[in-house]
Scaffold this motif. Structure first.
Motif, PDB file in Angstrom:
ATOM      1  N   TYR A   6       0.861  -1.179   0.000  1.00  0.00           N
ATOM      2  CA  TYR A   6       0.000   0.000   0.000  1.00  0.00           C
ATOM      3  C   TYR A   6       0.895   1.226   0.000  1.00  0.00           C
ATOM      4  O   TYR A   6       1.737   1.382   0.878  1.00  0.00           O
ATOM      5  N   ASP A   7       0.745   2.071  -0.973  1.00  0.00           N
ATOM      6  CA  ASP A   7       1.622   3.230  -1.044  1.00  0.00           C
ATOM      7  C   ASP A   7       0.863   4.537  -0.832  1.00  0.00           C
ATOM      8  O   ASP A   7      -0.354   4.563  -0.745  1.00  0.00           O
ATOM      9  N   GLU A   8       1.586   5.610  -0.746  1.00  0.00           N
ATOM     10  CA  GLU A   8       1.022   6.923  -0.471  1.00  0.00           C
ATOM     11  C   GLU A   8       0.054   7.365  -1.564  1.00  0.00           C
ATOM     12  O   GLU A   8      -1.004   7.933  -1.275  1.00  0.00           O
ATOM     13  N   ASP A   9       0.364   7.086  -2.827  1.00  0.00           N
ATOM     14  CA  ASP A   9      -0.520   7.484  -3.932  1.00  0.00           C
ATOM     15  C   ASP A   9      -1.872   6.789  -3.831  1.00  0.00           C
ATOM     16  O   ASP A   9      -2.918   7.396  -4.057  1.00  0.00           O
ATOM     17  N   GLU A  10      -1.833   5.514  -3.499  1.00  0.00           N
ATOM     18  CA  GLU A  10      -3.087   4.770  -3.360  1.00  0.00           C
ATOM     19  C   GLU A  10      -3.907   5.326  -2.206  1.00  0.00           C
ATOM     20  O   GLU A  10      -5.120   5.473  -2.308  1.00  0.00           O
ATOM     21  N   HIS A  11      -3.259   5.641  -1.118  1.00  0.00           N
ATOM     22  CA  HIS A  11      -3.951   6.223   0.032  1.00  0.00           C
ATOM     23  C   HIS A  11      -4.616   7.544  -0.351  1.00  0.00           C
ATOM     24  O   HIS A  11      -5.788   7.775  -0.027  1.00  0.00           O
ATOM     25  N   GLU A  12      -3.907   8.401  -1.036  1.00  0.00           N
ATOM     26  CA  GLU A  12      -4.463   9.696  -1.445  1.00  0.00           C
ATOM     27  C   GLU A  12      -5.610   9.520  -2.429  1.00  0.00           C
ATOM     28  O   GLU A  12      -6.604  10.229  -2.358  1.00  0.00           O
ATOM     29  N   ARG A  13      -5.468   8.568  -3.354  1.00  0.00           N
ATOM     30  CA  ARG A  13      -6.539   8.308  -4.321  1.00  0.00           C
ATOM     31  C   ARG A  13      -7.812   7.849  -3.615  1.00  0.00           C
ATOM     32  O   ARG A  13      -8.897   8.346  -3.888  1.00  0.00           O
ATOM     33  N   ARG A  14      -7.666   6.939  -2.673  1.00  0.00           N
ATOM     34  CA  ARG A  14      -8.841   6.439  -1.952  1.00  0.00           C
ATOM     35  C   ARG A  14      -9.450   7.516  -1.056  1.00  0.00           C
ATOM     36  O   ARG A  14     -10.660   7.613  -0.938  1.00  0.00           O
ATOM     37  N   GLU A  15      -8.610   8.311  -0.429  1.00  0.00           N
ATOM     38  CA  GLU A  15      -9.099   9.392   0.429  1.00  0.00           C
ATOM     39  C   GLU A  15      -9.893  10.403  -0.386  1.00  0.00           C
ATOM     40  O   GLU A  15     -10.954  10.858   0.025  1.00  0.00           O
ATOM     41  N   GLU A  16      -9.393  10.753  -1.555  1.00  0.00           N
ATOM     42  CA  GLU A  16     -10.098  11.707  -2.417  1.00  0.00           C
ATOM     43  C   GLU A  16     -11.425  11.125  -2.889  1.00  0.00           C
ATOM     44  O   GLU A  16     -12.437  11.812  -2.920  1.00  0.00           O
TER      45      GLU A  16
END
Length: 57
Positions: A6-16
């Protein structure tokens, strides 16, 4: 990326994706017209006795 990574980009994408609110739906209540019939069958005492039997098992 391996399974479970799980990377930072995936986290930001899901949060958005989860932080946006979709207000494009119709929020008016639906009015239902019709008739409902039901037969409760047993008396309150009979239902309580049945409940007590179920709890004792």
């Amino acid at each position: 990326m391996s399974m479970g990574a799980y990377d930072e980009d995936e986290h930001e994408r899901r949060e958005e994706k989860t932080s946006t609110v979709d207000a494009a739906f119709d929020d008016e209540r639906t009015n239902y017209e019709g008739k409902i019939e039901y037969d409760s069958g047993d008396s309150t005492e009979a239902l309580l006795d049945q409940y007590k039997q179920m709890q004792s098992r």
